[in-house]
Design an enzyme around this catalytic site. Sequence first.
Site, PDB file in Angstrom:
ATOM      1  N   ASN A 175     -11.989  -3.174   0.704  1.00 49.83           N
ATOM      2  CA  ASN A 175     -10.871  -3.456   1.608  1.00 49.83           C
ATOM      3  C   ASN A 175     -11.361  -3.959   2.962  1.00 49.83           C
ATOM      4  OD1 ASN A 175      -8.325  -3.403   2.948  1.00 49.83           O
ATOM      5  ND2 ASN A 175      -8.790  -1.356   3.694  1.00 49.83           N
ATOM      6  N   GLU A 176     -11.574  -3.015   3.869  1.00 50.07           N
ATOM      7  CA  GLU A 176     -11.855  -3.413   5.254  1.00 50.07           C
ATOM      8  C   GLU A 176     -13.288  -3.037   5.598  1.00 50.07           C
ATOM      9  OE1 GLU A 176      -9.305  -1.524   8.256  1.00 50.07           O
ATOM     10  OE2 GLU A 176      -8.193  -3.399   8.292  1.00 50.07           O
TER      11      GLU A 176
ATOM     12  N   GLU B  74       0.863  -1.181   0.000  1.00 52.53           N
ATOM     13  CA  GLU B  74       0.000   0.000   0.000  1.00 52.53           C
ATOM     14  C   GLU B  74       0.899   1.231   0.000  1.00 52.53           C
ATOM     15  OE1 GLU B  74      -2.720   0.351   3.319  1.00 52.53           O
ATOM     16  OE2 GLU B  74      -3.761   2.021   2.344  1.00 52.53           O
TER      17      GLU B  74
ATOM     18  N   CYS C 241      -6.601   1.061   3.032  1.00 49.61           N
ATOM     19  CA  CYS C 241      -7.524   2.198   3.079  1.00 49.61           C
ATOM     20  C   CYS C 241      -7.402   3.077   1.845  1.00 49.61           C
ATOM     21  CB  CYS C 241      -7.258   3.018   4.335  1.00 49.61           C
ATOM     22  SG  CYS C 241      -7.582   2.111   5.843  1.00 49.61           S
TER      23      CYS C 241
HETATM   24  O1  AHR Z   1      -2.016  -1.548   6.844  1.00 53.57           O
HETATM   25  C1  AHR Z   1      -2.462  -0.295   7.243  1.00 53.57           C
HETATM   26  C2  AHR Z   1      -3.971  -0.165   7.213  1.00 53.57           C
HETATM   27  O2  AHR Z   1      -4.537  -1.042   8.141  1.00 53.57           O
HETATM   28  C3  AHR Z   1      -4.631  -0.552   5.926  1.00 53.57           C
HETATM   29  O3  AHR Z   1      -4.659   0.490   5.030  1.00 53.57           O
HETATM   30  C4  AHR Z   1      -6.010  -0.911   6.344  1.00 53.57           C
HETATM   31  O4  AHR Z   1      -6.597  -1.888   5.530  1.00 53.57           O
HETATM   32  C5  AHR Z   1      -5.861  -1.351   7.768  1.00 53.57           C
HETATM   33  O5  AHR Z   1      -6.727  -0.681   8.584  1.00 53.57           O
END
Ligand code: AHR
Length: 666
Positions: A392-393, A74, A259
Amino acid sequence: MTHMTLNPGEKIASVAKLWTSALLVQSCRSTVFAFTLIASTLASTAAEPQIQITIQADQPGAKINPAMWGVFFEDINFGADGGLYAELVKNRSFEFPEALMGWKVSDQTKASIQSEKPFSEAQPHFIRLSSAAGIVNEGFRGMGVRNDETYNFSTQARVVEGKPVLRIDLIGAGGQSIGSAEIKRFGSDWKQHTAKLRPSMTEPKAQLQVTVEGGTLDLDMISLFPKKTWKNRPNGLRADMVQILADLKPGFLRFPGGCIVEGRVLTNRYEWKNTIGDVEDRKLIMNRWNVEFANRGRGAKDYYQSFGLGFFEYFQLCEDIGAQPLPILNCGMACQYNSGELVPLDQLDPYIQDALDLIEFANGSPKSKWGSVRAAMGHPKPFNMKLLGVGNEQWGQQYVDRYALFAKVLKAKHPEIELVAAAGPDPSGERFDFLWAKLRELNADIVDEHFYRPPDWFFSNVNRYDKYDRSGPKVFAGEYASHVRSRANNLEAAISEAAVMTGFERNADIVRMAAYAPLFAHIDAWQWNPDLIWVDNLRVMGTPSYYVQQLFSRNRGDAVLPIETQAPTGARFYASAVRDSKVNEVIVKVVNATTNSVDASINLGGVRKVSAGKLTLLTGENLNAQNTLDNPKQVSPVTQKLEVRSATFSHSFPANSVSVLRIPAK
Ligand code: AHR
């Protein structure tokens, strides 16, 4: 045979404990049970190894996904711009909202930001410099340059008046020029001009100065790259950073987030189509990590995404290092920790179309719309993408609704692509349970679990997957890292990760993939720690966690072997075993997270013949042992010959260690 190194007092206490306690038997998959220690065993405590590891070497179980151990990239901590993407000039196109951020102007009256007839619509601003104005770019916390290397300078330029000459200087930390070049002939239309610089010294914090003399020039996309990028590609990646990734032999590469995919608001989300084609046509956006942790003093006002490392470069990188691509796409939801903005369900089509188009960009024929874009970028052959992440999350019914719409279309049109669905930000709790239940109903392929937790959590979750339902979706441990209180990347964190990874491995029938997170961090520009790999402008350093990842990924094997580990109750001692049938080896991974060296008896059931093998050991002086950029190998694996004379042998595992035993066995 030797045994646990204990002082006499500890020995008595330990024996007493063994009298009353049970032995924990940690077996392959689901059998975790205890049984009472019988007196005869106890009588021999002083002489026998205290831990028994029994491996059914002739009973290979689940096949291990060859892509099981991978990485998650990322653009956080200056991972892409200022990191993997080798561009040394920050804000090269004057498109940061503060157009001169990163630049110092020698004479304000002779420098101005203009926007009339830019050379690219994606780069609407440029700088106009009149004689004898100079501007200096500070780079990403400086620019790392080496005295024996060539640096490629380029700029878009057009003459406004006179016969301007452009002088280019690399400036050392002492303010002196350490390399220069000149460009003399410019025309009145925008054109790219280039020059080469060879610094006279190595400098981790150089700056780039450009000065105009004898006229007025418009300049844009002022760029400086090392000639030596990964595979010497122009607009390429930092070779040392790719190399340390390649050294992991990652099975997959998840990208671009995290994120980053979601955006704080939807307009700030990652849109893959804006990251391909000519680099000049890629529109910059603010990196969400610019502001995310500003309240914790970890914001970075100068953090933007140029997308120089975009989706084409990503697929190419995967191919280079033999990793399966695992792109993650926005599913119509902005980060739920921020705005939580949602795309209404009846307006989700363009997002789903983006996913279809990405599949075509990666895998489609060079004659297809998006396949032809890939071919025009230099890769007519498909990238062979097999996995795709939807969101993603994310969490909640909103996610389930959106995932379901994506899955319906994608499964109908591309049944060959496995979809990765989100399980939210936590590895347990209401949101997590809700999502798992729903995703099960939806027959999801793979569910992505995230866990950033303290070491204790890792130790108590070693058997987490033993009890998972085998009939439902597979698991992707998509982001995890052990967070010690100080958030240091130390041996303690690494050992606890290794412990949980033995659990992943024993459960490789359901745990399809796993990746540590985050991957990279710049020592002068990070927002989040711990991280797997630290860099400065010239150096890279793997953490103890990096070496744990490497121990697993380089010793992955192809089938799980049943294993029983009999250890005193509560002893933090864990093991997993696999077979590598290509070389006929049994691979045993052992984590001794106790503070004593432990002697174990290892039995390779069903083996007729063994020969000397190889031991790779990762340990350190104490639990807080760490690597630094000055001493990057302080905690790193050491390999030696392993004498094995029979199918039952004993081995001493040092305190706080991770060992990989490779034993040729027939
Ligand atoms: O790895 C850092 C962050 O942690 C990522 O962007 C997210 O997916 C998680 O909250």
